[in-house]
Design an enzyme around this catalytic site. Structure first.
Site, PDB file in Angstrom:
ATOM      1  N   GLU A 260       0.840  -1.205   0.000  1.00 20.20           N
ATOM      2  CA  GLU A 260       0.000   0.000   0.000  1.00 20.20           C
ATOM      3  C   GLU A 260       0.870   1.248   0.000  1.00 20.20           C
ATOM      4  OE1 GLU A 260      -3.618  -1.781   2.770  1.00 20.20           O
ATOM      5  OE2 GLU A 260      -2.106  -0.494   3.645  1.00 20.20           O
ATOM      6  N   LYS A 262       2.370   4.475   1.408  1.00 18.36           N
ATOM      7  CA  LYS A 262       2.571   4.962   2.783  1.00 18.36           C
ATOM      8  C   LYS A 262       2.331   6.472   2.751  1.00 18.36           C
ATOM      9  CE  LYS A 262       5.604   4.864   6.828  1.00 18.36           C
ATOM     10  NZ  LYS A 262       5.258   6.158   7.350  1.00 18.36           N
ATOM     11  N   ARG A 267      -1.942   9.592  11.325  1.00 14.70           N
ATOM     12  CA  ARG A 267      -2.701   8.362  11.480  1.00 14.70           C
ATOM     13  C   ARG A 267      -4.007   8.633  12.220  1.00 14.70           C
ATOM     14  NH1 ARG A 267      -0.140   2.627  12.808  1.00 14.70           N
ATOM     15  NH2 ARG A 267      -2.013   1.365  12.787  1.00 14.70           N
ATOM     16  N   ARG A 282      -2.275   8.777  16.451  1.00 16.74           N
ATOM     17  CA  ARG A 282      -1.344   7.668  16.640  1.00 16.74           C
ATOM     18  C   ARG A 282      -1.039   7.466  18.119  1.00 16.74           C
ATOM     19  NH1 ARG A 282       3.666   6.267  17.471  1.00 16.74           N
ATOM     20  NH2 ARG A 282       4.879   5.004  16.020  1.00 16.74           N
ATOM     21  N   GLU A 312      -5.031   7.026   7.141  1.00 20.33           N
ATOM     22  CA  GLU A 312      -4.124   8.161   7.280  1.00 20.33           C
ATOM     23  C   GLU A 312      -4.858   9.388   6.735  1.00 20.33           C
ATOM     24  OE1 GLU A 312      -1.054   7.594   8.618  1.00 20.33           O
ATOM     25  OE2 GLU A 312       0.231   9.220   7.941  1.00 20.33           O
ATOM     26  N   ARG A 429       4.965  -3.556  17.285  1.00 20.21           N
ATOM     27  CA  ARG A 429       5.696  -3.297  16.045  1.00 20.21           C
ATOM     28  C   ARG A 429       6.239  -4.645  15.603  1.00 20.21           C
ATOM     29  NH1 ARG A 429       7.689   1.347  14.003  1.00 20.21           N
ATOM     30  NH2 ARG A 429       7.594   2.558  15.911  1.00 20.21           N
ATOM     31  N   LYS A 435       7.743  -1.153   6.486  1.00 18.78           N
ATOM     32  CA  LYS A 435       7.718   0.080   5.689  1.00 18.78           C
ATOM     33  C   LYS A 435       8.990   0.164   4.855  1.00 18.78           C
ATOM     34  CE  LYS A 435       8.939   2.620   9.829  1.00 18.78           C
ATOM     35  NZ  LYS A 435       8.652   3.673  10.756  1.00 18.78           N
TER      36      LYS A 435
END
Ligand code: ATP
Length: 602
Positions: A260, A262, A267, A282, A312, A429, A435
Site C-alpha cells: 500500500e 505509505k 494516522r 497515533r 491516514e 511493532r 515500511k
C-alpha cells in the site's frame, strides 16, 4: 482508602532509581487499593483524572490560582507563598512547608463550598473534588475552583499538600510508563508474570489502563481473556518494522504481499457508533474536533452502524487535489476557526484497515478478510478513500509501485503479510507490516525519533541556555531508554529559547529509573519529549548504551553528527525508535557499505 497512602507512594517513587523497585512499590500500592477505586488510583499515578484520549478536561490550574488557594489554606500571605515558591522552585514543596508551619485551625468563609465530610482526605474525596475543579468553566468558576482546592489543602497533611498541588498544576510527572503498571498488575492480581500477556492484550484492545485494572481486580484474569474492542475506547495501533531492500522485504513477509502507499499524514483511528464519531491520533489523543469534515464523510460513507477503521488523514492541495506533506496538517491544529481552515487545508482520509464491525472483533482475523470487510463497508467519496494498493510477489512490481507512491507525494510503501496468521497485532511493532521508505541520499537513510533523557548547559553564545540534549532510544524488552547520542546542532534560535521551558517541568535530581545511561548530563529529565534526529551515519560507540554488546562486546551504537530536525509531539516516549530498530539500521548500513565496496572492486 486514605489519600496519604498515595502521597507516601508518590514520595517513595520519586526517590528511587531502579525499575524493579518501582514495580514493587506499585505492587504494594495495588495490594492496598480497594478494587472499586483502582482505576482512579492508576489515573492519579499518571497525573491525570481519566485516560488521555477521553477528551475530558484535564487538570492544569494556573500558578496564580494555586498560590491563592495555598495562601487561603495555610493563612500565609500570597506574597509569602510566592517567595517560598521562588526559593524552593516548586509550589508543591512550598505548600508542604507552609502546611508544616501553619496551625491546623479551621477556616472561615472560604470553605463553604468544600464537599462535606472534612477531616482526613480519601482518594475518592480528592478525585471527586479534582474532577469538579477540572470540569468547571466560565465566569464565576475561578472563585469556586480556588475554594475547592483550598478546602482540600485545609484537610491535607503536609506531604499530601505537596502532591495535591503538583497534581492540580498538572506537574506530577513521575514518568511511570504503562508497561511498569502492567507488570505490577500482573504480579499483584494474576499471581505471576505468566498472565502478563493476557493483561497486555486486553490493554492493547482497550487502551484504558484504569478500566483494564478494574476488570482484573474485580473479576479476575479469566474475564480479561474474552475482552473485545469497545467503540469509543481506542485500540493501540499496530506498527511497522522497516527495511531498505525490496526483495528482502518480500521474502520476510512470505513472498506474496499486499503493498500500500505509505501516506505522509496523520494516522487516524476512527470509531463510529451511529452518528457519533471519534477520531484518535497515533498516540491516542482525541483529535475529532480538528476534522469535522472527516466526521461527516464517515457518517455518510461507512455503511454499518458500528465500526472501528484505521487510515491516514492527508492534506490535499485545494487547487490541484494533489497530496501535500504532513506539515500542512499543522494548520488544523493551530487555527481556531476550524470551519475556515477546512477550506484552506482540505483533507482526505485513506483507509487501510478495519478492526471492528457491528459487534464483531476483527483484530484476530487475517488481513485478507479485514480488507474484504473494508471494501464492502466503505462507499468512497472525495474525502473518504481506500488506500491505493496492489497484491504482488514480484520485486519489480513492488519497486514500480514504490516509485508511483513517491511520485504521488507519499513517503514510500507499507508491505503487509497476507498469510493466515497476518492478524492485527494491536500495540506491537512487528514484521507483518514493513515500511519501505525513500532514500534520503545520506548515509543514514532514515531519521530516528529519540527521547530526551538529559541536558547539558551551553557555553559561549549558548551561555545560560542548554547547549545539547542527551537522546535515547526505547527498549520495550526492558522498558528502559538507552542513550544513542548527544545532539547539539540543528536547533534554531527559537528552539533554543523554548528548550528550557519544555524541560523545566521534567527536571529531576537523579537519573530516571527507566533510563540506562553511562553519560552524566548536567540535568536529568523524565523521559517524555520526542525529537526527530538525522545524522551522517550510525557508528559504534563505547559511550552509549543503545545496542551495547550486540554488535561488539562492550560497545553500543551511536549517531555521528546528529542534527535536530523537529519535535515529534505526536509521539510518546514509548513510541520512539526502538533499540532493535537502530541495531537493524546499523546492520543495514554495514551491508550497504560492503555492497558498495564490492561494486567498486569489480
Ligand atoms: P514514521 O515516523 O515513519 O511515520 P511511525 O513510527 O509513525 O513511522 P510506523 O509504524 O513506523 O509509524 O509506520 C507506519 C505509519 O505509517 C503508521 O503509523 C501510519 O501513520 C502511516 N501509514 C501511512 N500509510 C499507511 C498504510 N497504508 N498502512 C499502514 N500505515 C500507514
Amino acid at each position: 482508602m486514605d489519600f496519604i497512602i498515595l502521597a507516601q507512594t508518590f514520595a517513595k517513587l520519586e526517590g528511587i532509581s531502579s525499575r524493579i523497585e518501582l514495580t514493587n512499590i506499585l505492587v504494594d500500592l495495588f495490594r492496598k487499593t480497594p478494587p472499586e477505586i483502582i482505576d482512579r488510583v492508576i489515573y492519579l499515578l499518571q497525573g491525570r483524572l481519566w485516560p488521555e484520549w477521553s477528551g475530558m478536561p484535564e487538570l492544569g490550574v494556573g500558578e496564580k490560582f494555586l498560590i491563592k488557594a495555598v495562601s487561603i489554606a495555610t493563612k500565609a500571605s500570597e506574597g509569602d507563598v510566592e517567595k517560598l515558591y521562588k526559593q524552593l522552585g516548586d509550589l508543591g514543596k512550598a505548600a508542604e512547608v507552609l502546611k508544616q508551619r501553619s496551625s491546623s485551625g479551621g477556616l472561615t468563609q472560604f470553605i463553604k463550598l468544600q464537599p462535606k465530610g472534612g477531616g482526613k482526605l480519601t482518594v475518592n474525596k480528592v478525585y471527586e473534588t479534582l474532577v469538579r475543579v477540572a470540569s468547571m468553566v466560565g465566569e464565576g468558576s475561578r472563585d469556586v475552583k480556588i475554594n475547592l482546592i483550598a478546602g482540600l489543602l485545609v484537610d491535607a497533611e503536609p506531604l499530601e499538600a505537596r502532591y495535591l498541588v503538583r497534581l492540580i498544576e498538572g506537574r506530577l510527572r513521575l514518568g511511570i510508563g504503562d508497561a511498569t503498571i502492567l507488570d505490577a498488575l500482573a504480579i499483584c492480581f494474576a499471581g505471576s508474570q505468566g498472565f502478563r500477556n493476557v493483561i497486555e492484550r486486553a490493554y492493547n484492545i482497550r487502551a484504558d489502563l484504569g478500566n483494564v485494572a478494574k476488570v482484573l481486580a474485580l473479576e479476575g484474569v479469566e474475564s480479561l481473556k474474552n475482552i473485545k474492542p469497545s467503540v469509543g475506547t481506542p485500540i493501540r495501533p499496530m506498527l511497522a518494522e522497516r527495511l531498505s531492500n525490496a526483495s528482502e522485504i518480500l521474502s520476510k513477509v512470505g513472498g506474496k504481499a499486499l503493498v500500500e502507499f505509505k501516506y505522509d499524514g496523520e494516522r487516524a483511528q476512527i470509531h463510529k457508533d451511529g452518528n457519533n464519531v471519534w477520531i484518535f491520533s497515533r498516540r491516542l489523543e482525541n483529535i475529532t474536533h480538528q476534522y469535522p469534515d472527516v466526521v461527516e464523510a464517515v457518517i455518510k460513507g461507512l455503511k454499518c452502524s458500528r465500526a472501528i477503521v484505521e487510515g491516514e488523514i492527508v492534506a490535499v492541495d485545494p487547487d490541484t487535489g494533489d497530496l501535500r506533506p504532513f506539515q500542512e496538517l499543522m494548520h488544523r491544529k493551530r487555527k481556531h476557526d476550524i470551519h475556515e481552515v477546512i477550506k484552506e487545508v482540505p483533507v482526505r482520509v485513506y483507509l487501510f484497515d478495519i478492526l471492528y464491525m457491528d459487534d464483531e472483533d476483527l483484530t484476530l482475523k487475517p488481513i485478507t478478510i479485514r480488507r474484504k470487510y473494508l471494501q464492502e463497508v466503505v462507499e468512497e467519496s472525495e474525502i473518504l478513500r481506500i488506500a491505493d494498493h496492489i497484491v504482488t510477489d514480484d520485486v519489480n512490481k513492488l519497486e514500480e509501485f514504490f516509485l508511483k507512491a513517491i511520485e504521488n507525494g507519499c513517503e514510500g510503501v507499507v508491505v503487509k503479510a497476507i498469510h493466515d496468521q497476518a492478524i492485527y497485532q494491536a500495540g506491537a511493532r512487528g514484521w507483518l507490516w514493513i515500511k519501505y521508505k525513500r532514500d534520503y541520499k545520506s548515509e543514514m537513510i532514515d531519521t530516528v525519533d529519540l527521547v530526551v533523557v538529559g541536558a547539558f548547559y551551553g557555553r559561549g553564545r549558548r551561555g545560560g541556555k542548554y547547549g545539547a540534549l542527551l537522546m535515547a532510544a526505547y527498549d520495550p524488552k526492558t522498558d528502559t531508554f538507552k542513550t544513542v547520542c548527544k545532539v547539539g546542532s540543528g536547533f534554531t534560535d527559537e528552539d533554543l529559547e523554548t528548550i528550557p521551558k519544555l524541560l523545566q517541568p521534567l527536571i529531576i535530581s537523579h537519573k530516571h529509573p527507566r533510563v540506562d545511561s553511562e553519560i552524566e548530563p548536567d540535568v536529568w529529565v523524565v523521559p517524555s519529549l520526542v525529537a526527530e534526529i538525522i545524522g551522517a551515519e550510525l557508528t559504534l560507540s563505547p559511550l552509549h548504551t543503545c545496542g551495547k554488546g550486540v554488535v561488539r562486546p562492550g560497545v553500543g551504537i551511536s549517531i555521528r553528527f546528529p542534527r535536530f530536525l523537529r519535535w515529534r509531539s505526536d509521539k510518546k516516549a514509548e513510541d520512539a525508535t526502538t533499540v532493535d530498530e537502530i541495531i537493524e539500521m546499523f546492520r543495514g548500513q554495514l551491508k550497504r557499505v560492503s555492497e558498495e565496496a564490492g561494486r567498486e572492486q569489480l
